[in-house]
Design an enzyme around this catalytic site. Structure first.
Site, mmCIF file in Angstrom:
data_model
loop_
_atom_site.group_PDB
_atom_site.id
_atom_site.type_symbol
_atom_site.label_atom_id
_atom_site.label_comp_id
_atom_site.label_asym_id
_atom_site.label_seq_id
_atom_site.Cartn_x
_atom_site.Cartn_y
_atom_site.Cartn_z
ATOM 1 N N THR A 147 -6.286 -3.607 -6.278
ATOM 2 C CA THR A 147 -7.109 -4.789 -6.539
ATOM 3 C C THR A 147 -7.601 -4.757 -7.981
ATOM 4 O OG1 THR A 147 -9.096 -6.039 -5.897
ATOM 5 C CG2 THR A 147 -9.132 -3.660 -5.434
ATOM 6 N N HIS A 154 -11.147 -12.059 3.439
ATOM 7 C CA HIS A 154 -10.738 -13.359 2.905
ATOM 8 C C HIS A 154 -9.903 -14.156 3.906
ATOM 9 C CE1 HIS A 154 -11.313 -11.893 -1.559
ATOM 10 N NE2 HIS A 154 -12.446 -12.077 -0.917
ATOM 11 N N ASN A 203 -4.409 2.329 -8.190
ATOM 12 C CA ASN A 203 -3.906 1.039 -8.675
ATOM 13 C C ASN A 203 -2.720 1.294 -9.592
ATOM 14 O OD1 ASN A 203 -4.455 -1.776 -8.407
ATOM 15 N ND2 ASN A 203 -5.160 -1.858 -10.519
ATOM 16 N N CYS A 262 -14.402 -28.925 13.490
ATOM 17 C CA CYS A 262 -15.208 -28.315 14.566
ATOM 18 C C CYS A 262 -15.276 -26.795 14.479
ATOM 19 C CB CYS A 262 -14.688 -28.741 15.939
ATOM 20 S SG CYS A 262 -13.170 -27.908 16.429
ATOM 21 N N ASN A 265 -6.560 -9.158 1.471
ATOM 22 C CA ASN A 265 -5.265 -9.824 1.662
ATOM 23 C C ASN A 265 -5.280 -10.676 2.922
ATOM 24 O OD1 ASN A 265 -4.552 -8.379 -0.557
ATOM 25 N ND2 ASN A 265 -3.349 -6.845 0.552
ATOM 26 N N CYS A 288 -10.036 -25.346 12.183
ATOM 27 C CA CYS A 288 -10.292 -26.791 12.149
ATOM 28 C C CYS A 288 -11.500 -27.027 11.245
ATOM 29 C CB CYS A 288 -10.550 -27.338 13.543
ATOM 30 S SG CYS A 288 -11.010 -29.092 13.508
HETATM 31 N N1 APR Z 1 0.890 -0.821 -6.726
HETATM 32 C C1 APR Z 1 -0.451 -0.734 -6.952
HETATM 33 N N2 APR Z 1 -1.155 -1.708 -7.580
HETATM 34 C C2 APR Z 1 -0.479 -2.792 -8.001
HETATM 35 C C3 APR Z 1 0.921 -2.940 -7.790
HETATM 36 C C4 APR Z 1 1.612 -1.889 -7.130
HETATM 37 N N3 APR Z 1 2.919 -1.946 -6.889
HETATM 38 N N4 APR Z 1 1.303 -4.124 -8.338
HETATM 39 C C5 APR Z 1 0.206 -4.685 -8.851
HETATM 40 N N5 APR Z 1 -0.868 -3.883 -8.665
HETATM 41 C C6 APR Z 1 -2.271 -4.094 -9.060
HETATM 42 C C7 APR Z 1 -2.418 -4.890 -10.344
HETATM 43 O O1 APR Z 1 -2.377 -4.004 -11.473
HETATM 44 C C8 APR Z 1 -3.772 -5.543 -10.167
HETATM 45 O O2 APR Z 1 -4.820 -4.729 -10.680
HETATM 46 O O3 APR Z 1 -2.874 -4.882 -8.069
HETATM 47 C C9 APR Z 1 -3.926 -5.655 -8.634
HETATM 48 C C10 APR Z 1 -3.801 -7.071 -8.100
HETATM 49 O O4 APR Z 1 -4.889 -7.818 -8.580
HETATM 50 P P1 APR Z 1 -5.065 -9.376 -8.200
HETATM 51 O O5 APR Z 1 -3.762 -10.100 -8.414
HETATM 52 O O6 APR Z 1 -6.236 -9.887 -8.940
HETATM 53 O O7 APR Z 1 -5.324 -9.335 -6.626
HETATM 54 P P2 APR Z 1 -6.684 -9.039 -5.855
HETATM 55 O O8 APR Z 1 -7.521 -8.068 -6.592
HETATM 56 O O9 APR Z 1 -6.315 -8.736 -4.457
HETATM 57 O O10 APR Z 1 -7.381 -10.456 -5.908
HETATM 58 C C11 APR Z 1 -8.616 -10.632 -5.256
HETATM 59 O O11 APR Z 1 -8.550 -12.958 -5.673
HETATM 60 O O12 APR Z 1 -7.428 -14.970 -5.817
HETATM 61 C C12 APR Z 1 -8.216 -14.176 -5.029
HETATM 62 O O13 APR Z 1 -8.513 -14.390 -2.748
HETATM 63 C C13 APR Z 1 -7.627 -13.854 -3.694
HETATM 64 O O14 APR Z 1 -7.983 -11.890 -2.340
HETATM 65 C C14 APR Z 1 -7.645 -12.349 -3.643
HETATM 66 C C15 APR Z 1 -8.713 -12.001 -4.668
#
Ligand code: APR
Length: 232
Positions: A175, A107, A200, A118, A90, A115
């Site tokens: 994630t 990330h 998750n 530079c 995040n 910048c």
């Molecule tokens: N509690 C727990 N999990 C949750 C909740 C919640 N309240 N709400 C959503 N989720 C879960 C979703 O089910 C999903 O599996 O969080 C996950 C979010 O997944 P993504 O939207 O793909 O986010 P992330 O995995 O952080 O993305 C990775 O992708 O676009 C890039 O750079 C960006 O760091 C990011 C990377």
């Protein structure tokens, strides 16, 4: 009590209940924007104003949001045990604002500027625009948020891989397991002998690679898991 250091990887799901959008859920950011337009070096080269506006909105949302019970529980875990490394995908600063002291932002961070000419990095609040002048090289038109775009190398990978391959427990929270290298950490940790746990809302793309899974909203599951580890 889990034996050995703990590595925790967090994603957008941990900040969802703070009101920050996730990327790949039904109403996620990547259903509203093309990531090629706003989260790649090519997108920035083509239309920097569009990219800066996208991140100005992310920064504004971040400033307006507050850490939730899941962020606070991880800060409590960090205080209770000295051997926790928190790695986040995040770009928000909600882990820090909840009291975590050592957060590895693989990330990058929305509250920082880079910048593109530079490489100067500095804290950043408020809107970013094309006329911003770099205090180091004096150029305008090259200011960007200090975030890692698709096609760029995530930050701190040496430190992260070293921790992932030497931990007793690897936990991924909120994630989707769709972006590498972060999505591959579970396999690296397991191969090195760590226990693995997914927390998750629902099974992620890599759910089957984890030894254990806990599903539900992070504000409920994460405090309950921390209570189990270190007491309430
Ligand atoms: N509690 C727990 N999990 C949750 C909740 C919640 N309240 N709400 C959503 N989720 C879960 C979703 O089910 C999903 O599996 O969080 C996950 C979010 O997944 P993504 O939207 O793909 O986010 P992330 O995995 O952080 O993305 C990775 O992708 O676009 C890039 O750079 C960006 O760091 C990011 C990377």
């Amino acid at each position: 009590m889990t034996e050995g250091p703990i590595v925790i990887l967090t994603g957008a799901g941990i900040s969802a209940e703070s009101g920050l959008g996730t990327f790949r859920d039904a109403d996620g950011l990547w259903t509203k924007y093309r990531l090629e337009d706003v989260a790649t070096p090519e997108g920035y080269a083509k239309d920097p104003a569009l990219v800066l506006d996208f991140y100005n909105a992310r920064r504004e949302n971040c400033v307006g949001a507050s850490p939730n019970a899941a962020h606070s529980a991880l800060a409590r875990l960090e205080r209770a045990r000295g051997d926790v490394l928190l790695v986040t995908q995040n770009i928000d600063d909600l882990h820090e604002r909840a009291g975590c002291t050592d957060v590895v932002h693989m990330h990058g961070e929305i509250m920082a500027a880079l910048c593109a000419r530079c490489g100067n990095r500095r804290p950043w609040e408020g809107r970013m625009c094309l006329t911003d002048v770099c205090p180091e090289c004096g150029m305008d038109g090259r200011n960007r948020p200090d975030v890692v775009w698709f096609g760029e190398m995530p930050y701190h990978l040496d430190r992260i891989y070293s921790a992932v391959t030497n931990c007793g427990l690897f936990v991924a929270i909120g994630t989707s397991g769709s972006v590498y290298p972060a999505a591959g950490f579970v396999s690296e940790a397991a191969a090195a002998g760590a226990e693995t746990l997914e927390i998750n809302l629902e099974p992620s793309e890599t759910a089957s690679r984890f030894d254990r899974q806990i599903y539900g909203p992070a504000t409920e599951t994460v405090p309950a898991w921390v209570d189990q580890l270190v007491g309430g």
